[in-house]
Design a protein around this motif. Structure first.
Motif, mmCIF file in Angstrom:
data_model
loop_
_atom_site.group_PDB
_atom_site.id
_atom_site.type_symbol
_atom_site.label_atom_id
_atom_site.label_comp_id
_atom_site.label_asym_id
_atom_site.label_seq_id
_atom_site.Cartn_x
_atom_site.Cartn_y
_atom_site.Cartn_z
ATOM 1 N N ILE A 197 -2.559 15.058 -1.192
ATOM 2 C CA ILE A 197 -2.354 14.570 -2.559
ATOM 3 C C ILE A 197 -3.287 13.385 -2.775
ATOM 4 O O ILE A 197 -3.061 12.298 -2.246
ATOM 5 N N GLY A 198 -4.341 13.605 -3.545
ATOM 6 C CA GLY A 198 -5.404 12.613 -3.673
ATOM 7 C C GLY A 198 -4.943 11.234 -4.079
ATOM 8 O O GLY A 198 -5.368 10.232 -3.497
ATOM 9 N N ASP A 199 -4.075 11.129 -5.084
ATOM 10 C CA ASP A 199 -3.635 9.811 -5.547
ATOM 11 C C ASP A 199 -2.180 9.534 -5.175
ATOM 12 O O ASP A 199 -1.524 8.699 -5.779
ATOM 13 N N GLY A 200 -1.679 10.240 -4.162
ATOM 14 C CA GLY A 200 -0.307 10.005 -3.701
ATOM 15 C C GLY A 200 -0.235 8.829 -2.756
ATOM 16 O O GLY A 200 -1.206 8.495 -2.074
ATOM 17 N N ALA A 201 0.934 8.204 -2.695
ATOM 18 C CA ALA A 201 1.176 7.111 -1.754
ATOM 19 C C ALA A 201 2.150 7.607 -0.691
ATOM 20 O O ALA A 201 2.142 8.778 -0.326
ATOM 21 N N HIS A 202 3.010 6.724 -0.187
ATOM 22 C CA HIS A 202 3.922 7.065 0.903
ATOM 23 C C HIS A 202 5.045 7.955 0.376
ATOM 24 O O HIS A 202 5.872 7.516 -0.405
ATOM 25 N N HIS A 203 5.083 9.194 0.810
ATOM 26 C CA HIS A 203 6.042 10.230 0.369
ATOM 27 C C HIS A 203 6.264 10.234 -1.143
ATOM 28 O O HIS A 203 7.403 10.321 -1.610
ATOM 29 N N SER A 204 5.173 10.163 -1.912
ATOM 30 C CA SER A 204 5.311 10.189 -3.371
ATOM 31 C C SER A 204 5.920 11.489 -3.864
ATOM 32 O O SER A 204 6.635 11.516 -4.875
ATOM 33 N N ASP A 205 5.635 12.588 -3.162
ATOM 34 C CA ASP A 205 6.162 13.877 -3.587
ATOM 35 C C ASP A 205 7.645 14.026 -3.294
ATOM 36 O O ASP A 205 8.328 14.862 -3.887
ATOM 37 N N HIS A 246 9.763 1.550 -0.002
ATOM 38 C CA HIS A 246 10.496 1.686 -1.260
ATOM 39 C C HIS A 246 10.103 0.544 -2.195
ATOM 40 O O HIS A 246 9.544 -0.454 -1.792
ATOM 41 N N GLY A 247 10.512 0.661 -3.438
ATOM 42 C CA GLY A 247 10.419 -0.456 -4.364
ATOM 43 C C GLY A 247 9.006 -0.707 -4.839
ATOM 44 O O GLY A 247 8.421 -1.726 -4.542
ATOM 45 N N HIS A 248 8.427 0.234 -5.574
ATOM 46 C CA HIS A 248 7.072 0.057 -6.030
ATOM 47 C C HIS A 248 7.050 -0.089 -7.535
ATOM 48 O O HIS A 248 8.054 -0.006 -8.214
ATOM 49 N N GLY A 249 5.868 -0.300 -8.070
ATOM 50 C CA GLY A 249 5.713 -0.331 -9.511
ATOM 51 C C GLY A 249 6.109 -1.657 -10.131
ATOM 52 O O GLY A 249 6.245 -2.678 -9.474
ATOM 53 N N HIS A 250 6.292 -1.639 -11.466
ATOM 54 C CA HIS A 250 6.492 -2.865 -12.224
ATOM 55 C C HIS A 250 7.768 -3.584 -11.832
ATOM 56 O O HIS A 250 7.826 -4.818 -11.821
ATOM 57 N N GLY A 251 8.831 -2.852 -11.492
ATOM 58 C CA GLY A 251 10.088 -3.484 -11.111
ATOM 59 C C GLY A 251 9.924 -4.379 -9.912
ATOM 60 O O GLY A 251 10.520 -5.455 -9.825
ATOM 61 N N GLN A 252 9.084 -3.966 -8.967
ATOM 62 C CA GLN A 252 8.861 -4.784 -7.781
ATOM 63 C C GLN A 252 8.149 -6.071 -8.159
ATOM 64 O O GLN A 252 8.438 -7.134 -7.631
ATOM 65 N N VAL A 253 7.194 -5.975 -9.089
ATOM 66 C CA VAL A 253 6.452 -7.158 -9.504
ATOM 67 C C VAL A 253 7.403 -8.170 -10.138
ATOM 68 O O VAL A 253 7.348 -9.375 -9.848
ATOM 69 N N GLN A 254 8.308 -7.720 -10.996
ATOM 70 C CA GLN A 254 9.253 -8.629 -11.629
ATOM 71 C C GLN A 254 10.166 -9.277 -10.603
ATOM 72 O O GLN A 254 10.439 -10.477 -10.655
ATOM 73 N N ASN A 282 0.829 -1.207 0.000
ATOM 74 C CA ASN A 282 0.000 0.000 0.000
ATOM 75 C C ASN A 282 0.862 1.255 0.000
ATOM 76 O O ASN A 282 0.600 2.216 -0.739
ATOM 77 N N MET A 283 1.912 1.268 0.820
ATOM 78 C CA MET A 283 2.783 2.444 0.880
ATOM 79 C C MET A 283 3.457 2.704 -0.456
ATOM 80 O O MET A 283 3.709 3.851 -0.827
ATOM 81 N N GLY A 284 3.765 1.648 -1.181
ATOM 82 C CA GLY A 284 4.469 1.793 -2.451
ATOM 83 C C GLY A 284 3.559 1.795 -3.657
ATOM 84 O O GLY A 284 4.034 1.650 -4.783
ATOM 85 N N ASN A 285 2.257 1.993 -3.456
ATOM 86 C CA ASN A 285 1.301 1.927 -4.563
ATOM 87 C C ASN A 285 1.290 3.240 -5.346
ATOM 88 O O ASN A 285 0.324 4.003 -5.314
ATOM 89 N N TYR A 286 2.391 3.496 -6.042
ATOM 90 C CA TYR A 286 2.518 4.733 -6.804
ATOM 91 C C TYR A 286 3.456 4.538 -7.986
ATOM 92 O O TYR A 286 4.488 3.887 -7.838
ATOM 93 N N PRO A 287 3.135 5.142 -9.157
ATOM 94 C CA PRO A 287 1.828 5.724 -9.436
ATOM 95 C C PRO A 287 0.767 4.637 -9.508
ATOM 96 O O PRO A 287 1.048 3.538 -10.010
ATOM 97 N N PRO A 288 -0.431 4.895 -8.984
ATOM 98 C CA PRO A 288 -1.465 3.858 -8.937
ATOM 99 C C PRO A 288 -1.827 3.373 -10.324
ATOM 100 O O PRO A 288 -1.910 4.158 -11.261
ATOM 101 N N GLY A 289 -2.018 2.080 -10.448
ATOM 102 C CA GLY A 289 -2.350 1.499 -11.745
ATOM 103 C C GLY A 289 -2.199 -0.004 -11.703
ATOM 104 O O GLY A 289 -1.810 -0.585 -10.677
ATOM 105 N N PRO A 290 -2.458 -0.692 -12.792
ATOM 106 C CA PRO A 290 -2.454 -2.158 -12.807
ATOM 107 C C PRO A 290 -1.090 -2.800 -12.657
ATOM 108 O O PRO A 290 -1.003 -3.997 -12.405
ATOM 109 N N ASP A 291 -0.002 -2.036 -12.796
ATOM 110 C CA ASP A 291 1.335 -2.620 -12.728
ATOM 111 C C ASP A 291 1.976 -2.532 -11.356
ATOM 112 O O ASP A 291 3.089 -3.031 -11.157
#
Length: 295
Positions: free
Chosen positions: A247-255, A99-107, A50-59
């Motif tokens: 920040i409406g669609d921000g996650a953990h310290h996204s800014d 740390h470590g969000h997005g598609h790279g984490q999934v791989q 949840n903390m790393g859910n940025y940018p939000p999306g299917p990946d």
């Protein structure tokens, strides 16, 4: 989690979750303890995703982990095992800070989960640096302390001064009911560190709960509202110079993330950065003008 809780013995838990053996000594032969600790890993793995859910999306890791459960309604134990052997493993070095969000984490999660077992010992923080050799996965922070010396130190912090009221009831959340109490934390802190929690110590020392009254100025509090921690953030202005930027669609310290600003950033995050930049520039200009006036 109901299917997991229904497993009758240690052998079935180890096999269903593909756990490495031997188990840590304190949970080996204790079925209730083993289930509690596995459930804790599941809970804080989702917290980290949840903390790393940025940018939000299917990946993102969170999106794909959730999709794994949605698409595996007939095989819930397999979905739980995939979460442990994929996402929980992948989040180990970075769990404490999201740390470590997005598609790279999934791989990375997929590669670590193939042909391996899940080590419960690998989830235990290092307590040698924190003054005790007592060990457990469950720590002062039920969203996960992390591993190694970082995990041991964070357990100490969240068992003493940074007290976090995190629990689950199985009704408003999807986890096994587990009620957090100050009595539990006090026992945990005394057993592990020989001290007691002091949840108001920092507020009393530095006046964190009365910033405006104590004369604090020129602070911007940013909150990514997709981050579970935002519920504990300052989300409204406290004064003309103690400002909240949500920040409406921000996650953990996204800014203030570990990645450079890019076109992949959401509009909300881009606007928040611009807003904060304008605020800081205005304050610096005020200070410069005041400095010239007094020189």
């Amino acid at each position: 989690m109901a299917a997991f809780e229904a497993l009758p013995d240690q052998k079935s838990v180890v096999e269903a979750m593909e756990l490495c053996e031997p188990l840590p000594e304190y949970m080996d032969g204790n079925l209730e303890m083993l289930k509690d600790e596995v459930s804790m890993v599941v809970m804080y793995t989702f917290a980290g995703l949840n903390m790393g859910n940025y940018p939000p999306g299917p990946d993102t890791g969170l999106s794909q982990a959730c999709e794994g459960f949605v698409s595996s309604t007939d095989e819930p134990l397999a979905a739980l095992s995939a979460l442990l052997n994929g996402y929980a493993v992948a989040s180990l070095p970075a769990r404490r800070h999201g740390h470590g969000h997005g598609h790279g984490q999934v791989q990375r999660a997929a590669s670590l989960g193939e042909g391996s077992c899940f080590s419960m010992q690998g989830q235990v923080p290092d307590y040698d640096v924190a003054g005790t050799h007592d060990q457990s996965v469950t720590c002062g922070d039920w969203s996960g302390c992390g591993v190694g010396s970082d995990g041991g130190i964070w357990d100490y912090q969240t068992s003493t001064f940074l007290v976090e009221h995190i629990g689950c009831n199985g009704e408003s959340d999807m986890f096994t009911p587990r009620n957090w109490t100050m009595e539990w934390l006090t026992e945990h802190s005394m057993t592990r560190f020989g001290t007691i929690p002091q949840p108001r110590a920092l507020a009393d020392l530095w006046g964190f709960d009365k910033l405006a009254e104590n004369g604090a100025t020129k602070i911007v509090f940013t909150n990514g509202l997709n981050d579970g921690w935002s519920v504990g953030g300052v989300q409204t202005d406290l004064s003309d110079t103690l400002l909240a930027v949500n920040i409406g669609d921000g996650a953990h310290h996204s800014d203030l993330s570990h990645d450079e600003p890019s076109d992949a950033d959401t509009t909300d995050v881009q606007q928040a950065r611009a807003q904060v930049g304008d605020i800081l520039a205005g304050w610096l200009e005020q200070i410069e003008i005041q400095g010239k006036a007094t020189s």
